[in-house]
Write a protein that holds these residues in place. Structure first.
Motif, PDB file in Angstrom:
ATOM      1  N   TYR A  56       0.817  -1.217   0.000  1.00 15.11           N
ATOM      2  CA  TYR A  56       0.000   0.000   0.000  1.00 15.11           C
ATOM      3  C   TYR A  56       0.853   1.269   0.000  1.00 15.11           C
ATOM      4  CZ  TYR A  56      -3.801  -3.199   0.621  1.00 15.11           C
ATOM      5  OH  TYR A  56      -4.691  -4.220   0.412  1.00 15.11           O
ATOM      6  N   TYR A  71      -0.269   6.513   3.172  1.00 17.72           N
ATOM      7  CA  TYR A  71      -1.247   6.015   4.152  1.00 17.72           C
ATOM      8  C   TYR A  71      -0.594   5.099   5.190  1.00 17.72           C
ATOM      9  CZ  TYR A  71      -4.332   7.870   0.612  1.00 17.72           C
ATOM     10  OH  TYR A  71      -4.941   8.716  -0.288  1.00 17.72           O
ATOM     11  N   MET A 123      -8.932  -4.518   2.427  1.00 19.19           N
ATOM     12  CA  MET A 123      -8.092  -3.340   2.221  1.00 19.19           C
ATOM     13  C   MET A 123      -7.860  -3.028   0.746  1.00 19.19           C
ATOM     14  SD  MET A 123      -5.364  -3.800   5.366  1.00 19.19           S
ATOM     15  CE  MET A 123      -4.171  -2.685   4.621  1.00 19.19           C
ATOM     16  N   LEU A 167     -10.628  -0.781  -0.182  1.00 18.12           N
ATOM     17  CA  LEU A 167     -10.443   0.551   0.415  1.00 18.12           C
ATOM     18  C   LEU A 167      -9.470   1.368  -0.421  1.00 18.12           C
ATOM     19  CD1 LEU A 167     -10.006  -0.113   4.267  1.00 18.12           C
ATOM     20  CD2 LEU A 167     -12.105   0.504   3.044  1.00 18.12           C
ATOM     21  N   ASN A 168      -8.380   0.742  -0.808  1.00 12.06           N
ATOM     22  CA  ASN A 168      -7.336   1.453  -1.541  1.00 12.06           C
ATOM     23  C   ASN A 168      -7.764   1.792  -2.963  1.00 12.06           C
ATOM     24  OD1 ASN A 168      -4.545   2.421  -1.751  1.00 12.06           O
ATOM     25  ND2 ASN A 168      -4.260   0.720  -3.163  1.00 12.06           N
ATOM     26  N   GLY A 173     -11.966   3.513  -2.384  1.00  8.55           N
ATOM     27  CA  GLY A 173     -12.263   4.455  -1.318  1.00  8.55           C
ATOM     28  C   GLY A 173     -11.807   5.868  -1.655  1.00  8.55           C
ATOM     29  N   ASP A 174     -12.590   6.865  -1.217  1.00  6.18           N
ATOM     30  CA  ASP A 174     -12.165   8.252  -1.404  1.00  6.18           C
ATOM     31  C   ASP A 174     -11.161   8.620  -0.311  1.00  6.18           C
ATOM     32  OD1 ASP A 174     -13.667   8.692   0.911  1.00  6.18           O
ATOM     33  OD2 ASP A 174     -15.354   9.610  -0.157  1.00  6.18           O
ATOM     34  N   GLU A 175     -10.707   9.863  -0.314  1.00  8.59           N
ATOM     35  CA  GLU A 175      -9.662  10.261   0.629  1.00  8.59           C
ATOM     36  C   GLU A 175     -10.106  10.121   2.074  1.00  8.59           C
ATOM     37  OE1 GLU A 175      -5.894  11.286   1.816  1.00  8.59           O
ATOM     38  OE2 GLU A 175      -6.625  10.699  -0.163  1.00  8.59           O
ATOM     39  N   LYS A 230      -9.977   6.480   3.013  1.00  6.38           N
ATOM     40  CA  LYS A 230      -8.590   6.024   3.156  1.00  6.38           C
ATOM     41  C   LYS A 230      -7.974   6.509   4.465  1.00  6.38           C
ATOM     42  CE  LYS A 230      -7.669   5.449  -1.765  1.00  6.38           C
ATOM     43  NZ  LYS A 230      -7.004   5.960  -2.970  1.00  6.38           N
ATOM     44  N   GLN A 231      -8.249   7.747   4.830  1.00  5.60           N
ATOM     45  CA  GLN A 231      -7.693   8.270   6.076  1.00  5.60           C
ATOM     46  C   GLN A 231      -8.322   7.608   7.300  1.00  5.60           C
ATOM     47  OE1 GLN A 231      -5.107  10.119   6.508  1.00  5.60           O
ATOM     48  NE2 GLN A 231      -4.754  10.790   4.408  1.00  5.60           N
ATOM     49  N   TYR A 272     -10.075   4.650   7.424  1.00  6.15           N
ATOM     50  CA  TYR A 272     -10.148   3.191   7.470  1.00  6.15           C
ATOM     51  C   TYR A 272      -8.882   2.504   6.948  1.00  6.15           C
ATOM     52  CZ  TYR A 272     -15.040   3.797   8.644  1.00  6.15           C
ATOM     53  OH  TYR A 272     -16.200   4.152   9.280  1.00  6.15           O
ATOM     54  N   LEU A 273      -8.332   2.983   5.821  1.00  3.03           N
ATOM     55  CA  LEU A 273      -7.131   2.334   5.294  1.00  3.03           C
ATOM     56  C   LEU A 273      -5.940   2.563   6.216  1.00  3.03           C
ATOM     57  CD1 LEU A 273      -5.767   0.688   3.073  1.00  3.03           C
ATOM     58  CD2 LEU A 273      -5.363   2.829   1.822  1.00  3.03           C
TER      59      LEU A 273
END
Length: 389
Positions: free
Chosen positions: A56, A60, A97, A100-101, A104-106, A109-110, A112-113
């Protein structure tokens, strides 16, 4: 060392991982297998070591390493006598994950990722349904938009980490009349009203938490839609290549472990005045299995190398899982036989490995489904395409 794919840095990582697993995981495996619960502390230790963030982005908290670090993680997890523990780890890191990556939006990602990489949150991917099995397009779970919310109703089953998880990545139909073109992906906290999870009792993978999950009028905000509405099916199909390669790598690694263990056992077990590794019938059987496993491993590595370059390897990944899981089952069956009565005893690893391996041809698409997918590609000349970003 296979220098075609693995560098000295890869091998140093493998040694470090082996040491970590022996020190931090192996002492707890028997307890987790008996209780069916993997204690929370180990997730944080994996996060602290960076193992969840291998593939990843650094932005992040990840390490942005090539996929052969992931291969090493998967291979070594198969050699510590609990495919259930391994499944819990890779289902979090490479099923939940991955979505999410990718979608997912920003904010997602912040929120949850980042904590998923650090080991502070555990995720589960919710695709399979009680009536659908491998038929993803036939799912019945719905997500109906009302105002600025989606209302989700339905159920999922065979969900790895279904009880442990802090969040679910859920596939649901936003336009049920459109079939597979009406599926969307959503992020859902597991503590929401209307969410219930029931732990399932399994033949193998005893340490992992596999659940049936029900959604009863669960409300989630519209911003928890991941990616575009109606694009869920191509998102799922795109990520299936990685999931199937993961299961193929798991298969060749556990088969390799079984062979190594069995050859060592045979070199010490005596019958009729000599060790049983001197009997030609047994020797040739082991050589046949070792050859099959090596063929799978070489093919799997080649597919990973292509995926690592960004190529769409859905056919190769499907072939890899189909063949590797079959070879693993056949190999482990023979290895258990080589141990005779001891192979049937729980204190030896082959009994558990035999049970755990049987899920290989089922999970992530049954072998029967995979053969039909390949039939469409090879015989009907159907050309699957990645999701358009």
């Amino acid at each position: 060392m296979n220098s075609l794919y693995f560098t000295e840095d890869h091998e140093l990582f493998r040694k470090s991982l082996q040491d970590f697993l022996q020190k931090e995981v192996v002492p707890h495996i028997e307890k987790w297998e008996k209780t069916g619960t993997i204690e929370r502390f180990i997730w944080k230790k994996f996060g602290d070591m960076g193992f969840f963030g291998l593939a990843y982005p650094e932005s992040y908290g990840g390490l942005n390493l090539d996929l052969f670090y992931t291969v090493i993680l998967l291979e070594e997890l198969q050699k510590i006598k609990s495919s259930g523990f391994a499944a819990a780890i890779w289902a979090h890191a490479y099923l939940a994950m991955t979505h999410l990556n990718a979608e997912g939006d920003e904010r997602i990602k912040q929120d949850y990722l980042v904590p998923s990489i650090s080991g502070d949150k555990i995720g589960a991917l919710c695709l399979t349904e009680p009536f659908g099995g491998s038929d993803v397009a036939g799912m019945r779970t719905t997500a109906i938009k009302r105002g600025n919310k989606y209302i989700i109703n339905g159920s999922k089953t065979f969900i790895t980490n279904g009880v442990y998880a802090d969040y679910y990545v859920v596939a649901a139909k936003t336009s049920p009349d459109l079939g597979n073109k009406g599926i969307s992906m959503f992020l859902m906290d597991t503590n929401l009203k209307g969410v219930s999870a029931t732990k399932l009792d399994k033949l193998g993978w005893r340490a992992s938490d596999t659940a049936e999950i029900a959604f009863d009028n669960v409300e989630i905000p519209e911003e928890n839609l991941m990616g575009e509405e109606g694009k869920g099916f191509p998102y799922i199909m795109q990520h299936f290549a990685l999931e199937r390669l993961i299961m193929a790598i798991n298969a060749h690694a556990r088969a390799e472990y079984a062979i190594e263990y069995t050859i060592d056992y045979m070199s010490n077990r005596e019958a009729f005045g000599r060790t049983i590794d001197k009997f030609q019938a047994l020797r040739h059987t082991m050589v046949d299995h070792a050859t099959d496993v090596e063929h799978c491993k070489v093919f799997n590595y080649a597919a990973v190398a292509r995926l690592n370059k960004g190529e769409y390897v859905v056919k190769e990944a499907t072939m890899a899982k189909l063949k590797s899981t079959k070879v693993a089952d056949e190999t482990i069956y023979s290895c258990l036989q080589m141990l005779g009565g001891y192979g049937y005893m729980e204190e030896y690893p082959l009994a558990r490995l035999f049970r755990d391996s049987r899920l290989g041809p089922i999970g992530g698409g049954t072998s029967e489904i995979l053969r039909e997918i390949l039939s469409k590609m090879i015989i009907d000349k159907q050309n699957y395409q990645p999701a358009v970003k």
